[in-house]
Design a protein around this motif. Sequence first.
Motif, PDB file in Angstrom:
ATOM      1  N   GLU A  68       0.823  -1.213   0.000  1.00  0.00           N
ATOM      2  CA  GLU A  68       0.000   0.000   0.000  1.00  0.00           C
ATOM      3  C   GLU A  68       0.852   1.256   0.000  1.00  0.00           C
ATOM      4  OE1 GLU A  68      -2.847   0.261   3.202  1.00  0.00           O
ATOM      5  OE2 GLU A  68      -4.463  -0.349   1.897  1.00  0.00           O
ATOM      6  N   HIS A  69       2.126   1.117   0.318  1.00  0.00           N
ATOM      7  CA  HIS A  69       3.016   2.277   0.377  1.00  0.00           C
ATOM      8  C   HIS A  69       3.067   3.028  -0.953  1.00  0.00           C
ATOM      9  CE1 HIS A  69       4.395  -0.243   3.688  1.00  0.00           C
ATOM     10  NE2 HIS A  69       4.912   0.842   4.229  1.00  0.00           N
ATOM     11  N   ALA A  70       2.905   2.313  -2.074  1.00  0.00           N
ATOM     12  CA  ALA A  70       3.031   2.953  -3.393  1.00  0.00           C
ATOM     13  C   ALA A  70       1.957   4.020  -3.609  1.00  0.00           C
ATOM     14  CB  ALA A  70       3.014   1.901  -4.500  1.00  0.00           C
ATOM     15  N   PRO A  71       0.662   3.706  -3.505  1.00  0.00           N
ATOM     16  CA  PRO A  71      -0.320   4.781  -3.677  1.00  0.00           C
ATOM     17  C   PRO A  71      -0.262   5.817  -2.559  1.00  0.00           C
ATOM     18  CG  PRO A  71      -1.423   2.719  -3.123  1.00  0.00           C
ATOM     19  CD  PRO A  71       0.018   2.393  -3.375  1.00  0.00           C
ATOM     20  N   ILE A  72       0.150   5.420  -1.368  1.00  0.00           N
ATOM     21  CA  ILE A  72       0.289   6.392  -0.269  1.00  0.00           C
ATOM     22  C   ILE A  72       1.369   7.408  -0.618  1.00  0.00           C
ATOM     23  CG2 ILE A  72       1.063   6.676   2.121  1.00  0.00           C
ATOM     24  CD1 ILE A  72      -0.383   3.969   2.719  1.00  0.00           C
ATOM     25  N   ALA A  73       2.510   6.943  -1.131  1.00  0.00           N
ATOM     26  CA  ALA A  73       3.604   7.854  -1.508  1.00  0.00           C
ATOM     27  C   ALA A  73       3.158   8.810  -2.606  1.00  0.00           C
ATOM     28  CB  ALA A  73       4.826   7.050  -1.953  1.00  0.00           C
ATOM     29  N   ILE A  74       2.433   8.287  -3.592  1.00  0.00           N
ATOM     30  CA  ILE A  74       1.948   9.131  -4.690  1.00  0.00           C
ATOM     31  C   ILE A  74       1.000  10.204  -4.170  1.00  0.00           C
ATOM     32  CG2 ILE A  74       0.501   9.149  -6.764  1.00  0.00           C
ATOM     33  CD1 ILE A  74       1.721   6.373  -7.429  1.00  0.00           C
ATOM     34  N   LYS A  75       0.030   9.786  -3.373  1.00  0.00           N
ATOM     35  CA  LYS A  75      -0.953  10.738  -2.846  1.00  0.00           C
ATOM     36  C   LYS A  75      -0.278  11.784  -1.955  1.00  0.00           C
ATOM     37  CE  LYS A  75      -5.231  10.972  -0.226  1.00  0.00           C
ATOM     38  NZ  LYS A  75      -6.191  10.213   0.569  1.00  0.00           N
ATOM     39  N   ALA A  76       0.623  11.337  -1.086  1.00  0.00           N
ATOM     40  CA  ALA A  76       1.295  12.257  -0.166  1.00  0.00           C
ATOM     41  C   ALA A  76       2.215  13.236  -0.903  1.00  0.00           C
ATOM     42  CB  ALA A  76       2.088  11.472   0.875  1.00  0.00           C
ATOM     43  N   SER A  77       2.669  12.868  -2.099  1.00  0.00           N
ATOM     44  CA  SER A  77       3.534  13.770  -2.870  1.00  0.00           C
ATOM     45  C   SER A  77       2.765  14.971  -3.415  1.00  0.00           C
ATOM     46  CB  SER A  77       4.190  13.014  -4.028  1.00  0.00           C
ATOM     47  OG  SER A  77       3.261  12.768  -5.069  1.00  0.00           O
ATOM     48  N   GLY A  78       1.435  14.871  -3.428  1.00  0.00           N
ATOM     49  CA  GLY A  78       0.602  15.957  -3.944  1.00  0.00           C
ATOM     50  C   GLY A  78      -0.138  15.597  -5.212  1.00  0.00           C
ATOM     51  N   ILE A  79       0.135  14.433  -5.778  1.00  0.00           N
ATOM     52  CA  ILE A  79      -0.553  13.995  -6.996  1.00  0.00           C
ATOM     53  C   ILE A  79      -2.047  13.867  -6.715  1.00  0.00           C
ATOM     54  CG2 ILE A  79      -0.844  12.024  -8.582  1.00  0.00           C
ATOM     55  CD1 ILE A  79       1.622  13.729  -9.248  1.00  0.00           C
ATOM     56  N   SER A  80      -2.863  14.469  -7.582  1.00  0.00           N
ATOM     57  CA  SER A  80      -4.315  14.466  -7.379  1.00  0.00           C
ATOM     58  C   SER A  80      -5.017  13.347  -8.127  1.00  0.00           C
ATOM     59  CB  SER A  80      -4.910  15.808  -7.800  1.00  0.00           C
ATOM     60  OG  SER A  80      -4.702  16.028  -9.189  1.00  0.00           O
ATOM     61  N   CYS A  81      -4.337  12.745  -9.117  1.00  0.00           N
ATOM     62  CA  CYS A  81      -4.956  11.688  -9.917  1.00  0.00           C
ATOM     63  C   CYS A  81      -3.874  10.992 -10.738  1.00  0.00           C
ATOM     64  CB  CYS A  81      -6.009  12.285 -10.855  1.00  0.00           C
ATOM     65  SG  CYS A  81      -6.874  11.100 -11.888  1.00  0.00           S
ATOM     66  N   PHE A  87      -4.249  -0.427 -15.055  1.00  0.00           N
ATOM     67  CA  PHE A  87      -3.602  -0.516 -13.748  1.00  0.00           C
ATOM     68  C   PHE A  87      -3.519  -1.976 -13.335  1.00  0.00           C
ATOM     69  CE2 PHE A  87      -5.444   3.715 -13.714  1.00  0.00           C
ATOM     70  CZ  PHE A  87      -4.457   4.481 -13.129  1.00  0.00           C
ATOM     71  N   ALA A  88      -2.478  -2.303 -12.585  1.00  0.00           N
ATOM     72  CA  ALA A  88      -2.437  -3.609 -11.939  1.00  0.00           C
ATOM     73  C   ALA A  88      -3.605  -3.638 -10.947  1.00  0.00           C
ATOM     74  CB  ALA A  88      -1.104  -3.797 -11.223  1.00  0.00           C
ATOM     75  N   ARG A  89      -4.290  -4.721 -10.878  1.00  0.00           N
ATOM     76  CA  ARG A  89      -5.512  -4.801 -10.057  1.00  0.00           C
ATOM     77  C   ARG A  89      -5.282  -4.504  -8.587  1.00  0.00           C
ATOM     78  NH1 ARG A  89      -9.167  -3.026 -12.698  1.00  0.00           N
ATOM     79  NH2 ARG A  89      -7.497  -2.482 -14.071  1.00  0.00           N
ATOM     80  N   ILE A  90      -4.199  -5.018  -8.001  1.00  0.00           N
ATOM     81  CA  ILE A  90      -3.969  -4.773  -6.573  1.00  0.00           C
ATOM     82  C   ILE A  90      -3.656  -3.302  -6.327  1.00  0.00           C
ATOM     83  CG2 ILE A  90      -1.518  -5.395  -6.547  1.00  0.00           C
ATOM     84  CD1 ILE A  90      -4.059  -6.243  -3.784  1.00  0.00           C
ATOM     85  N   PHE A  91      -2.938  -2.643  -7.247  1.00  0.00           N
ATOM     86  CA  PHE A  91      -2.678  -1.219  -7.109  1.00  0.00           C
ATOM     87  C   PHE A  91      -3.987  -0.435  -7.198  1.00  0.00           C
ATOM     88  CE2 PHE A  91      -1.936   3.056  -8.578  1.00  0.00           C
ATOM     89  CZ  PHE A  91      -0.893   3.476  -7.775  1.00  0.00           C
ATOM     90  N   TYR A  92      -4.833  -0.825  -8.138  1.00  0.00           N
ATOM     91  CA  TYR A  92      -6.129  -0.167  -8.309  1.00  0.00           C
ATOM     92  C   TYR A  92      -6.905  -0.201  -6.989  1.00  0.00           C
ATOM     93  CZ  TYR A  92     -10.542   1.120 -10.616  1.00  0.00           C
ATOM     94  OH  TYR A  92     -11.695   1.750 -10.994  1.00  0.00           O
ATOM     95  N   ARG A  93      -6.985  -1.376  -6.401  1.00  0.00           N
ATOM     96  CA  ARG A  93      -7.730  -1.531  -5.147  1.00  0.00           C
ATOM     97  C   ARG A  93      -7.078  -0.744  -4.012  1.00  0.00           C
ATOM     98  NH1 ARG A  93     -12.775  -2.386  -3.404  1.00  0.00           N
ATOM     99  NH2 ARG A  93     -12.572  -2.686  -1.193  1.00  0.00           N
ATOM    100  N   ASN A  94      -5.753  -0.824  -3.904  1.00  0.00           N
ATOM    101  CA  ASN A  94      -5.059  -0.079  -2.852  1.00  0.00           C
ATOM    102  C   ASN A  94      -5.247   1.427  -3.015  1.00  0.00           C
ATOM    103  OD1 ASN A  94      -4.066  -2.307  -1.459  1.00  0.00           O
ATOM    104  ND2 ASN A  94      -2.117  -2.316  -2.549  1.00  0.00           N
ATOM    105  N   ALA A  95      -5.225   1.913  -4.255  1.00  0.00           N
ATOM    106  CA  ALA A  95      -5.419   3.348  -4.496  1.00  0.00           C
ATOM    107  C   ALA A  95      -6.791   3.801  -4.010  1.00  0.00           C
ATOM    108  CB  ALA A  95      -5.230   3.664  -5.975  1.00  0.00           C
TER     109      ALA A  95
END
Length: 161
Positions: A68-81, A87-95
């Motif tokens: 889950e760290h991957a989408p957390i890092a992206i979101k925390a960096s300021g990325i809005s979308c 998308f890989a399915r597990i990344f999609y769900r974690n996001a």
Amino acid sequence: MKALGKVFKYGDNVDTDVIIPARYLNSSDPAELAQHCMIDIDKDFAKRVSKGDLIVANKNFGCGSSREHAPIAIKASGISCVIAETFARIFYRNAINIGLPIIECEAAAKDIDAGDEVEVDFDSGMIYNRTKGNEYQGQAFPEFMQKIIKSEGLINYINRK
């Protein structure tokens, strides 16, 4: 809900080990993870990204481990979308679980370039490339997923119910 910002563009198969390398997983603090986001593929990403910016990628974004760290890092960096062909399915769900908006749209992923200014309307799934004047129809989120994202993630959504 909308997103508007400049684009960081990546190719196929951007895996979770590139999004947040394993050597930085000794912390679960989102702000610290954001400092190392994309470092192995774009060493200056964390210095250049601004709140509201977007990532656009090609096929299979977020493949690799299920962290889950991957989408957390992206979101925390300021990325809005994140917009990608797929998308890989597990990344999609974690996001979705952490409240990071992601949209699949092949046409947008192929046409949008790094540095373009892009706006996304999450209610309709419409993506507007303000730099080129092009529009693309992405996959809109179902209402329940929009509520999860507006709540900043699944746990907050459940706690508010």
